[in-house]
Design a protein around this motif. Structure first.
Motif, mmCIF file in Angstrom:
data_model
loop_
_atom_site.group_PDB
_atom_site.id
_atom_site.type_symbol
_atom_site.label_atom_id
_atom_site.label_comp_id
_atom_site.label_asym_id
_atom_site.label_seq_id
_atom_site.Cartn_x
_atom_site.Cartn_y
_atom_site.Cartn_z
ATOM 1 N N PHE A 115 0.810 -1.179 0.154
ATOM 2 C CA PHE A 115 -0.084 -0.096 -0.074
ATOM 3 C C PHE A 115 0.937 1.371 0.162
ATOM 4 C CE2 PHE A 115 -2.805 -3.192 2.236
ATOM 5 C CZ PHE A 115 -3.766 -3.265 1.291
ATOM 6 N N GLY A 116 0.081 2.485 -0.382
ATOM 7 C CA GLY A 116 0.824 3.543 -0.502
ATOM 8 C C GLY A 116 0.458 4.412 0.764
ATOM 9 N N ASP A 117 0.186 5.794 0.439
ATOM 10 C CA ASP A 117 -0.203 6.543 1.660
ATOM 11 C C ASP A 117 -1.815 7.416 1.385
ATOM 12 O OD1 ASP A 117 0.943 7.329 4.024
ATOM 13 O OD2 ASP A 117 2.532 8.728 2.903
ATOM 14 N N ASP A 118 -2.457 6.553 0.552
ATOM 15 C CA ASP A 118 -3.932 7.138 0.315
ATOM 16 C C ASP A 118 -4.802 6.954 1.544
ATOM 17 O OD1 ASP A 118 -3.283 4.434 -0.135
ATOM 18 O OD2 ASP A 118 -5.184 4.077 -1.100
ATOM 19 N N GLU A 119 -4.456 5.951 2.432
ATOM 20 C CA GLU A 119 -5.158 5.833 3.705
ATOM 21 C C GLU A 119 -4.167 5.928 4.776
ATOM 22 O OE1 GLU A 119 -8.527 5.955 3.738
ATOM 23 O OE2 GLU A 119 -9.189 5.866 1.781
ATOM 24 N N HIS A 122 -5.008 0.518 6.074
ATOM 25 C CA HIS A 122 -5.462 -0.199 5.054
ATOM 26 C C HIS A 122 -6.156 -1.410 5.720
ATOM 27 C CE1 HIS A 122 -2.997 2.429 2.521
ATOM 28 N NE2 HIS A 122 -3.894 2.305 1.655
ATOM 29 N N ASP A 126 -8.592 -3.422 0.522
ATOM 30 C CA ASP A 126 -8.422 -2.107 -0.166
ATOM 31 C C ASP A 126 -7.354 -2.326 -1.284
ATOM 32 O OD1 ASP A 126 -9.515 -0.665 1.786
ATOM 33 O OD2 ASP A 126 -7.925 0.216 2.746
ATOM 34 N N GLU A 127 -7.559 -1.403 -2.175
ATOM 35 C CA GLU A 127 -6.902 -1.887 -3.573
ATOM 36 C C GLU A 127 -5.321 -1.323 -3.348
ATOM 37 O OE1 GLU A 127 -6.364 -3.058 -7.162
ATOM 38 O OE2 GLU A 127 -8.511 -2.835 -6.225
ATOM 39 N N ALA A 129 -1.445 -0.003 -3.705
ATOM 40 C CA ALA A 129 -0.851 0.983 -4.560
ATOM 41 C C ALA A 129 0.428 1.107 -4.095
ATOM 42 C CB ALA A 129 -1.703 1.991 -4.682
ATOM 43 N N ILE A 131 4.566 2.040 -3.265
ATOM 44 C CA ILE A 131 5.343 3.251 -4.042
ATOM 45 C C ILE A 131 6.659 2.937 -4.094
ATOM 46 C CG2 ILE A 131 3.563 4.982 -3.194
ATOM 47 C CD1 ILE A 131 5.348 5.485 -0.607
ATOM 48 N N PRO A 260 5.960 5.269 2.666
ATOM 49 C CA PRO A 260 4.588 5.867 3.252
ATOM 50 C C PRO A 260 4.814 6.501 4.549
ATOM 51 C CG PRO A 260 4.237 3.461 3.147
ATOM 52 C CD PRO A 260 5.620 3.688 2.648
ATOM 53 N N HIS A 262 2.425 6.300 6.537
ATOM 54 C CA HIS A 262 1.520 5.357 7.102
ATOM 55 C C HIS A 262 1.820 3.900 6.566
ATOM 56 C CE1 HIS A 262 -0.645 8.744 8.977
ATOM 57 N NE2 HIS A 262 -0.531 9.321 7.968
#
Ligand SMILES: NC(=O)c1ccc[n+]([C@@H]2O[C@H](COP(=O)([O-])OP(=O)(O)OC[C@H]3O[C@@H](n4cnc5c(N)ncnc54)[C@H](OP(=O)(O)O)[C@@H]3O)[C@@H](O)[C@H]2O)c1
Length: 283
Positions: A115-119, A122, A126-127, A129, A131, A260, A262
């Protein structure tokens, strides 16, 4: 369980899996560059070599493969994307193909770095993503596990730490050793993580294997904290001086791979099944 193959059994997690209570009577572990002393059968394996993977899996003929072998250094993966891809993506394909051929289930430890930093936190659905290249290569590995259909289980961890051991190479154990020696430790205070307590990593894998759960699961403590806060917590737990722990920003680490702010997972699916991951905060 009657037969288990653990790839990456010379690693931090794999070593503990070999001796896990749930791992059963017949356990075989693989190593790559570091031979293992163990009461179990061990075999050298490079997961980038499809034929070798097929040979080992066919011979062991396991019911379950916990595919823990991976290139795990975020920095090394960023510097050498080919190594990351060949080990984490193609290596996983080789394991999945070989396991499928003998009818074995694959359990794949993965990472919050998908995951990245969109949320800030997670959930399992979740989709992803990623980084950085480590995260991308592990996500590609996850895709091969999913493509194998219903036989796969993906189990994502965050930073795996011991809270109660001083003899392990993991981050929590290292912090404790430093503090016991009266050394200052400088830890990041601008990235939040949901650490995975080592006992949970091992026990939850066993829980999911024994229940034959499929799909994606997260295994992390519900406590969101920085490594600085975690270091102070470890100090308090062992009667050591929390003021030896110093806060630094991520920028001071000189890391080349993006990370990220988070790196947090929610473990709701596990909790819904009655497994409560360990809490870390004591105050
Ligand atoms: N530890 C964490 O904080 C954490 C967090 C999230 C997810 N995970 C995931 O959990 C799994 C285990 O991590 P870990 O911390 O135990 O990693 P680790 O200590 O770095 O161990 C990696 C293992 O993979 C083996 N390996 C490396 N390249 C290989 C290759 N080409 N062929 C075969 N084996 C190879 C290593 O063998 P040698 O040592 O013998 O060379 C070692 O046994 C990984 O999939 C990782 O992505 C770990």
């Amino acid at each position: 369980m009657t037969s288990l193959l653990v790839t990456g059994a010379s690693g931090l997690l794999g070593r503990r899996l070999l001796d896990a209570e749930w791992s059963g009577d017949r356990v075989v572990g693989t190593y790559y560059s570091t031979p293992i002393e163990s009461g179990h059968e061990t075999v050298r394996l490079d997961v980038r070599d499809a034929e070798a993977v097929e040979r080992v899996v066919k011979r062991v003929d396991p019911d379950v493969v916990v595919h823990s072998a991976a290139a795990t250094s975020v920095e090394a993966c960023e510097d050498d994307p080919e190594l990351a891809h060949e080990t984490n993506a193609l290596g996983t394909k080789h394991v999945v193909d070989a396991a499928t051929a003998v009818g074995a289930r694959v359990v794949y430890p993965s990472t919050a770095y998908v995951f990245g930093d969109d949320e800030p936190v997670h959930a399992e659905d979740d989709e992803p993503a990623p980084i950085n290249r480590y995260g991308r290569s592990k996500l590609d590995g996850e895709r091969y596990v999913r493509a194998a259909g219903s036989a796969g289980t993906i189990v994502r961890f965050c930073v795996v730490v011991s809270l109660d051991r001083a003899d392990s190479p993991d981050f929590g154990s290292w912090v404790r050793r430093q503090l016991e020696a009266g050394e200052r430790v400088r830890l990041i205070d601008d990235q939040e993580i949901t650490p995975t307590v080592f006992s949970d990593a091992v026990d939850a894998l066993g829980y999911l294997v024994e229940r034959e759960e499929r799909g994606v699961f997260h295994v992390t403590s519900p406590d969101r904290m920085t490594r600085y806060e975690l270091g102070r917590e470890i100090a308090r737990r062992h009667g050591l001086d929390p003021d030896l722990v110093e806060a630094i920003p991520m920028a001071e680490m000189g890391w080349g791979a993006p990370r990220p702010r988070h790196l947090c997972l929610g473990s709701e699916k596990l909790r819904q099944r009655g497994y409560e991951p360990v809490r870390i905060r004591t105050e």
